[in-house]
Design a protein around this motif. Structure first.
Motif, PDB file in Angstrom:
ATOM      1  N   ASP A  90      -8.835   6.246   4.601  1.00  0.00           N
ATOM      2  CA  ASP A  90      -8.831   5.184   3.598  1.00  0.00           C
ATOM      3  C   ASP A  90     -10.204   4.513   3.542  1.00  0.00           C
ATOM      4  N   THR A 122     -10.234  -6.099   1.816  1.00  0.00           N
ATOM      5  CA  THR A 122      -9.040  -5.402   1.310  1.00  0.00           C
ATOM      6  C   THR A 122      -7.808  -5.651   2.174  1.00  0.00           C
ATOM      7  N   THR A 176       3.384   2.117   5.475  1.00  0.00           N
ATOM      8  CA  THR A 176       4.010   0.943   4.855  1.00  0.00           C
ATOM      9  C   THR A 176       4.772   0.057   5.833  1.00  0.00           C
ATOM     10  N   THR A 195      -3.944   3.003   3.543  1.00  0.00           N
ATOM     11  CA  THR A 195      -3.234   3.471   2.353  1.00  0.00           C
ATOM     12  C   THR A 195      -3.343   4.971   2.170  1.00  0.00           C
ATOM     13  N   HIS A 199      -6.834  -3.808   4.521  1.00  0.00           N
ATOM     14  CA  HIS A 199      -6.289  -2.545   4.988  1.00  0.00           C
ATOM     15  C   HIS A 199      -6.626  -2.319   6.463  1.00  0.00           C
ATOM     16  N   THR A 233       0.869  -1.176   0.000  1.00  0.00           N
ATOM     17  CA  THR A 233       0.000   0.000   0.000  1.00  0.00           C
ATOM     18  C   THR A 233       0.901   1.220   0.000  1.00  0.00           C
TER      19      THR A 233
END
Length: 493
Positions: A184, A192, A159, A180, A194, A155
């Motif tokens: 987000d 996802t 990170t 990300t 995330h 992403t």
């Protein structure tokens, strides 16, 4: 002038000389080292009863750190690789770097590091994947090609992929993954991957895991939980979260002091049941309150969650209540950016690094603090604003971030001494108890090892400066000298 007056004056002069000499001699006590290292910026201030020493420098953005079984400190140098440092100890905890070796040369590595309990497998992470290598602690070298364990994590923005090997559930590797972007929208979709924290079973692995679809979900809606550790007694998984920037609510800018950073409890890996495990912790809809009075149309308390943006029938604080989202166990001042959490072996304290703010007029953070624990959880209530007690701070936050150290990773050595990295200055510091006891014994105010949250810092400590102990010794020497003066005067008069 009479003979008695001359005698008294002479005695006072002699005692004054003795007084000054005693104070000078006693000020060079426990914390005095002959190391040639000097801090890149002003030396840290430390809480009473503690010492901070600079033990390594000239590193390239050091992030995660971990000691191997032979006492070498493994350091992730961001976008460079992993370096092993060994130390010479000249006594009285005066450390200098003895050797520096490159263990892994890989410019994609940026933060996460772990080592197996037997010391022969090294783990590290890039924004995309988690890798392992066979490792020799005797020579501080990797002895194999990298093996990919977890993949499909790339992403932008956040990170780091922090790693934790469970001690209560051997074989499980915890991996954290952030968002990300600042807000987000994809994090609302569980598929996802995330803003999630997961655990992966390494004992029966046959191929790389896909972070999005594999693993045990410990929590989601976690914007950027960089720090993670396992409470050693109960096995509870705790993380520290970096919350959203530039928050607005009802058209008002509330970002200076809201939302707060978070300490989250994600349940257990050892089979103990917890309603927190696998829950949605709020992001990107809900955030923890810090300065309650600055949040318009809000009736909650510190730590309770609220919605941001323009409130309506679908975006409101009802969505964020305990029935729908999991609130943090503790909340910290907004924008301090916690990056690591590390428990001591007794489970009486959790240490936290605060990397420091960028999104605030008056800088905050840039310090190492301690949170007192008992019975597997923080001692203070969830609405506390004083749970994190500062131990190592910058002398002047107004020069930050450009002119100060910025703590990142934490590690214990085998003597219970605490080490932390500063990526901005390329340095490693060691934190000691001034009374000679191990830093790892901190906890339970019954023993007086956790300073009052309202106590003032101001004791400077580096490898060449005096500690709280030497300051105390100086005070003792001063009092002794005064006693001599008054004793002589009493005799003469």
């Amino acid at each position: 002038m009479g003979k008695m007056s001359i005698t008294i004056a002479s005695t006072l002069a002699t005692a004054s000389l003795f007084f000054g000499l005693a104070a000078t001699q006693s000020s060079s006590g426990y914390a005095s080292c002959s190391s040639t290292l000097s801090a890149s910026h002003a030396a840290p201030s430390v809480a009473e009863g503690y010492v901070a020493r600079l033990v390594a420098n000239n590193l390239t953005s050091p992030r995660g750190i971990k000691f191997d079984g032979q006492g070498a400190l493994l350091v992730v140098e961001k976008n460079s690789g992993i370096t092993a440092l060994t130390f010479n100890d000249a006594g009285q905890d005066c450390l200098t770097v003895a050797t520096r070796r490159t263990v892994i040369n890989d410019t994609t590595l940026n933060h996460g590091i772990e080592i197996s309990s037997n010391g022969t497998t090294l783990y590290a992470s890039s924004p995309e994947a988690v890798y392992s290598w066979d490792y020799s602690p005797m020579s501080q070298t990797n002895i194999s090609a990298p093996q990919t364990l977890v993949a499909n994590m790339t992403t932008s923005d956040h990170t780091t992929r922090t790693l934790l090997l469970s001690q209560h559930a051997p074989g499980l590797l915890v991996v954290t993954r952030g968002s990300t972007s600042n807000l987000d929208a994809e994090a609302e979709d569980l598929a996802t991957g995330h803003s999630q924290v997961k655990a992966f079973n390494l004992t029966n692995q046959t191929a790389p895991y896909n972070f999005n679809t594999d693993g045990l979900l410990l929590g989601w809606g976690l914007r950027n939980d960089v720090g993670v550790d396992e409470e050693p007694i109960s096995g509870g998984i705790y993380t520290v979260e970096n919350s959203v920037d530039d928050a607005m609510r009802q058209g008002q800018d509330i970002h200076q002091n809201n939302p707060g950073e978070e300490l989250n409890f994600l349940g257990y890996l050892n089979g103990t049941s917890s309603p927190n495990q696998g829950r949605n912790f709020g992001y990107p809809e809900c955030f923890a309150a810090w300065n309650v009075s600055a949040i318009p149309d809000f009736s909650g308390t510190v730590g309770s969650q609220f919605a941001i943006g323009a409130l309506n029938s679908t975006v409101n604080d009802t969505t964020c209540d305990d029935a729908n989202r999991q609130a943090p166990r503790l909340t910290f001042q907004a924008h301090m950016a916690p990056l690591d959490i590390l428990f001591n072996t007794e489970g009486t304290a959790a240490w936290v690094t605060f990397h420091g703010s960028w999104d605030r007029t008056d800088p905050v953070g840039y310090k190492v603090s301690v949170v007192e624990f008992a019975n597997g959880e923080p001692v203070q209530a969830s609405d506390s604003m004083t749970a994190a007690v500062d131990i190592v701070t910058n002398q002047d936050n107004s020069v930050c971030p450009g002119g100060c150290f910025r703590p990142v990773g934490l590690a214990w050595d085998n003597q219970g001494r605490l080490f932390f990295s500063s990526d901005a200055t390329g340095e490693i510091y060691m934190v000691l108890r001034a009374d000679g006891n191990a830093t790892s014994t901190v906890g339970s105010n019954a023993t007086g090892t956790v300073p009052s949250a309202t106590s003032t810092s101001g004791m400077s400590g580096t490898s060449s400066s005096a500690s709280a102990t030497s300051s105390s010794a100086a005070n003792t020497g001063s009092m002794s000298a005064l006693a001599v003066i008054f004793g002589v005067l009493v005799f003469l008069l």
